[in-house]
Design an enzyme around this catalytic site. Structure first.
Site, PDB file in Angstrom:
ATOM      1  N   GLU A 232       3.545  -8.401  -9.800  1.00  0.00           N
ATOM      2  CA  GLU A 232       3.515  -7.710 -11.269  1.00  0.00           C
ATOM      3  C   GLU A 232       3.472  -8.826 -12.278  1.00  0.00           C
ATOM      4  O   GLU A 232       2.845  -8.682 -13.231  1.00  0.00           O
ATOM      5  CB  GLU A 232       4.482  -6.851 -11.530  1.00  0.00           C
TER       6      GLU A 232
ATOM      7  N   ALA B 130      -1.229  -0.962  -8.329  1.00  0.00           N
ATOM      8  CA  ALA B 130      -1.838  -0.352  -9.211  1.00  0.00           C
ATOM      9  C   ALA B 130      -3.460  -0.330  -9.277  1.00  0.00           C
ATOM     10  O   ALA B 130      -3.888  -1.358  -9.019  1.00  0.00           O
ATOM     11  CB  ALA B 130      -1.322  -0.839 -10.624  1.00  0.00           C
TER      12      ALA B 130
ATOM     13  N   GLU C 274       6.499  -1.270  -3.676  1.00  0.00           N
ATOM     14  CA  GLU C 274       7.533  -0.345  -4.272  1.00  0.00           C
ATOM     15  C   GLU C 274       7.441   0.939  -3.603  1.00  0.00           C
ATOM     16  O   GLU C 274       8.669   1.304  -3.254  1.00  0.00           O
ATOM     17  CB  GLU C 274       7.363  -0.499  -5.982  1.00  0.00           C
TER      18      GLU C 274
ATOM     19  N   GLY D 130       2.899  -2.118  -6.919  1.00  0.00           N
ATOM     20  CA  GLY D 130       3.536  -0.733  -6.450  1.00  0.00           C
ATOM     21  C   GLY D 130       3.444  -0.198  -5.066  1.00  0.00           C
ATOM     22  O   GLY D 130       4.099   0.500  -4.556  1.00  0.00           O
TER      23      GLY D 130
END
Length: 264
Positions: A134, A66, A114, A111
């Site tokens: 996170e 992020a 991910e 992210g």
């Protein structure tokens, strides 16, 4: 701001998706995710491609996760809208008809991890780092990480990695099955290309059917799990720990979370 958040090229029948936000270590800014989504939408109908590789492009990193600097300027509603769009984009990567490979260098955190998990398999450089970090920022993985990581490393190991926000080297990630191949530094893209070339030697029709068959395994459970993940992620948005995480990032300090005021 770069002209494009993603650069796409083809090498014969192999597609190359290069993330293009090098000044921010390919952080998932809104413009990058929008370009990524647009590229993935076009890939859905690319009947001639035998495989697609996702790379960090000119950046030293695959993807830092992020863009927390940008996140500080967003309202709660904007964050929910953005993460919802990110989830949808990663889900569409996971459902692409052709095999997908993540070529990981530098780091793939939050992210970025991910995104790698949404690919069919992962090639990682030995000294790169990967992890779902996170919870260290007062949120949880919200783009499929809580569901896709256990499929690769098992539930217990996935819980350990998510709860501790641990970062693994390429060697460590390979040893637990988080990545399928490791290589020397600077060689991830080349290694991924070699794998894609092996795939391209086979029947494109058969490979795509085989991917569809494998992906059908427990698809209903995955969809249910992704919904639970989203419901849990949204509960982090209104909690003060999320704001404390952002403040700690901005001030370059360790977060001081309200663990004595826990409310789920």
């Amino acid at each position: 701001m770069p002209e494009s958040g993603v650069i796409f090229e083809t090498r014969e029948t192999i597609g190359m998706v290069h993330l293009n936000n090098p000044k921010r270590a390919n952080a998932l800014s809104k413009f990058l995710v929008q370009d990524l989504a647009d590229t993935v939408n076009k890939l859905k109908g690319a009947t001639h491609l035998s495989a697609v590789i996702f790379t960090g492009g000119k950046s030293k990193a695959f993807c830092a996760g992020a863009d927390l600097k940008e996140r500080q300027t967003m309202s709660e509603d904007e964050i929910i809208e953005y993460v919802s769009f990110l989830r949808k984009t990663f889900a569409e990567i996971a459902s692409l008809p052709m095999p997908t490979i993540a070529a990981i260098k530098g780091m793939a955190l939050g992210g970025g991890c991910e995104l790698a998990l949404a690919c069919d398999f992962r090639v990682m450089e030995e000294d790169a780092f990967i992890g779902l970090t996170e919870v260290s920022w007062g949120i949880i993985p919200g783009a499929g990480g809580t569901q896709r990581l256990p499929q690769l490393v098992g539930v217990g190991k996935a819980k350990q990695l998510i709860f501790t926000a641990e970062k693994l080297s390429g060697k460590q990630a390979y040893e637990i099955g988080l990545v399928e191949e490791i290589c020397e530094n600077g060689k991830a893209e080349l290694k991924a290309l070699k794998i894609a070339e092996l795939i391209a030697e086979n029947s494109l029709h058969s490979v795509r059917l085989a991917k569809r068959a494998v992906d059908s395994f427990d698809q209903t459970q995955m969809e249910t799990g992704l919904q639970v993940e989203w419901d849990c992620y949204k509960k982090t948005i209104h909690h003060p720990d999320r704001l404390e995480g952002l403040a700690a990032f901005k001030e370059k300090r360790k977060p001081n979370y309200s663990n004595n005021k826990l409310k789920i």
